[in-house]
Each structure stands twice: as structure tokens, then as C-alpha cells.
Scaffold this active site. Sequence first.
Site, PDB file in Angstrom:
ATOM      1  N   ASP A 273       0.736  -1.123   0.085  1.00  0.00           N
ATOM      2  CA  ASP A 273      -0.256  -0.225  -0.139  1.00  0.00           C
ATOM      3  C   ASP A 273       0.740   1.191   0.429  1.00  0.00           C
ATOM      4  O   ASP A 273       0.031   2.209   0.488  1.00  0.00           O
ATOM      5  CB  ASP A 273      -1.069  -0.001   1.060  1.00  0.00           C
TER       6      ASP A 273
ATOM      7  N   ASP B  28     -17.693  35.062  10.419  1.00  0.00           N
ATOM      8  CA  ASP B  28     -16.812  35.583  11.377  1.00  0.00           C
ATOM      9  C   ASP B  28     -16.241  36.564  12.211  1.00  0.00           C
ATOM     10  O   ASP B  28     -15.391  37.550  10.438  1.00  0.00           O
ATOM     11  CB  ASP B  28     -16.042  34.185  11.827  1.00  0.00           C
TER      12      ASP B  28
ATOM     13  N   LYS C 298     -18.916  34.598  15.634  1.00  0.00           N
ATOM     14  CA  LYS C 298     -18.972  33.125  16.310  1.00  0.00           C
ATOM     15  C   LYS C 298     -18.635  32.694  16.818  1.00  0.00           C
ATOM     16  O   LYS C 298     -17.326  33.186  17.800  1.00  0.00           O
ATOM     17  CB  LYS C 298     -18.665  32.527  14.827  1.00  0.00           C
TER      18      LYS C 298
ATOM     19  N   ASP D 195     -16.974  33.542   2.905  1.00  0.00           N
ATOM     20  CA  ASP D 195     -16.017  33.209   3.468  1.00  0.00           C
ATOM     21  C   ASP D 195     -15.157  32.623   2.770  1.00  0.00           C
ATOM     22  O   ASP D 195     -14.796  32.427   1.598  1.00  0.00           O
ATOM     23  CB  ASP D 195     -16.509  32.269   3.612  1.00  0.00           C
TER      24      ASP D 195
END
Length: 318
Positions: free
Chosen positions: A38, A169, A192, A218
Site C-alpha cells: 500500500d 466571523d 461566532k 468565507d
Amino acid sequence: MRDIAVFSGSAHPELAEEVCAHLGVPLSPTRVSRFANDCLEVQLQANCRERDVFLVQPLVRPVQEHLVELLLMCDAARGASAGRITVVMPHYSYARSDKKDAPRISLGGRLVADLMVAAGASRVLAVTLHAPQVHGFFPVPVDHLHALRELAAHFRRYDLSRTTVVSPDLGNAKEAAAFARLIGAQVAAGAKQRYADDRVVISSVIGEVADRDVIVLDDEIAKGSTVVELLERLRELGPPRSIRIACTHGLFAAGALKRLSEQPDVLEIVCTNTVPVPVEEHTGKLRILSIAPALAEAVRRIHNGESVSALFEEPRNL
């Protein structure tokens, strides 16, 4: 353009191809394979010796897989005697891990920055980091782009005479104010508090929002819980005339795009292609703007030793 090589990881090859199209250079091939145990292996399948190498890879899901892939790309370029290695990272997801706000907590933003430099990165080109202090986590030069001009060009198509840009925020208020100046709008911000990754409370909104056209801005939208909470506060203060949502990084995890699109008073959701948005997530309200021209121009300026900050001194013709 001579002596430049651009490679892409598997996170967002479409963006890398678009950047190369604007630069007028081919996207050099990369082979990513996996051993039976892997482990990943990366081979850069073009000459890197003494060339200016740019590695394009946003850190998106699966973040850890794409991070290791990027580190291996850096190592492969360094081992191939690249003249300079610039990591073009449109989205740095670990930038959210930028402060010690709980005991014995990791600072992933700084650790991952150290890993990139240890792997061979000599420069970083990023877009809209979650917090400006993340610059200081990198001991190599960081060129920090933003998508405000791309977003502003989109919203200038509308009547902005009664528009307020609202930051969810106070931490994002400075970016919201800069965006408001670009489009000639007012600005407001929410107060916030975050209690968990998907639980936020916005107690109030500072600024004029009632009966105005609102653009919620945002830096990124992941689960969308902050935006949904902000919309509730806006409705309580007096219904806005219209609501549009904008962000740079449209991650839209856990059905966030569907949840936001189902808000009846949300007219539009706008993001850039710093991260890939799955086709199945697209809705009629989503608009995706290309950041590739800005990235290509920044790459050109880095390669030629020109100022990257000059990109923001005058509006670009988009």
C-alpha cells in the site's frame, strides 16, 4: 517558455492542465503507483535537471494520500536535480490547524510545512490561506494569492447599490472588508463561537443587513454549518432582499452544497476551482469561477523573477 516543467498530482489534474494552457507549456506526465504493501511511488516522467519545476497539488480528500503524493513528487524532483521546486498548492487544508487552542494539541499547519521543505520544496504558491499567520510556518518564500478579484468580477454584473458583504466571523472580516471595497458595498460580520467541527453559534451580526442584498463571503465552505447558522441570524434581523454565498474553496463535504442550495432565499453559490467539485454535487445555483489564469500569471512571474504582489495592485482584465 523555456526551462520550466509543470507536473500535477492526482488531486486536481484538470486545474493543472488549465494552468499549462494559459502558460503555453505542456503538462509533464506523472506516474503514481502503489506497492503491494500500500506504499505509494511517484515518478516524474520528464526531464527536471536544472529546470524550474512546479508541482500542482491541492490538499483535498483523501488529504493524507494527496499529501504523501506531493511529498514524493518533491523528493523525486530534488533527486532529479531540479533547479528550483515550487509547490503550487491552491488549497492548504492543514492551514486550519494553526494555533494551540487546547492542551497537548498538534499544530498540523506548521508540521506539514516542515515536511514539504524537508522533501525538497524551495518555494510555495498558495491561494487564500485560512489564516495569515500560516505564512510564518514555512521557512521558504510563500506567494499568497487570493480570489477576491475573480469573485468581484462575477458580482459586478449585479446591481450592488444596496449590497452588504457579510463575514461569518470576525476572523474573516478583513477579507470581507477588502472584497466590499472592490465592489463598492458595505460590510458586516458575525460574532461566532465554534464548539465542535460541525457545531457553531453566531450570537449576533455587526452591521446593516435588513432589507439589503447580502453576499456571504468565507474562505472555504466544508460542511456549511457556519453559513446555515449565519443565514438564521440574518433572517431574525430582518429578511434580506436577496442572499448569495461566495467562497474561494468549495469543499462542500457531507452534502453541504445540497443543504445550502435547498435554502429558498439563497439565489446563488459561487466558488472557484481551487478544489475539484464532483459533478454529482453540482446544482442549478452553483457557479464555479476559474483561478487558473491567476495561478498561471503567478507561475510566469515567479519563473521570470517578477513581482507577484503586483498582481493585486491593479484589477486584472478577466
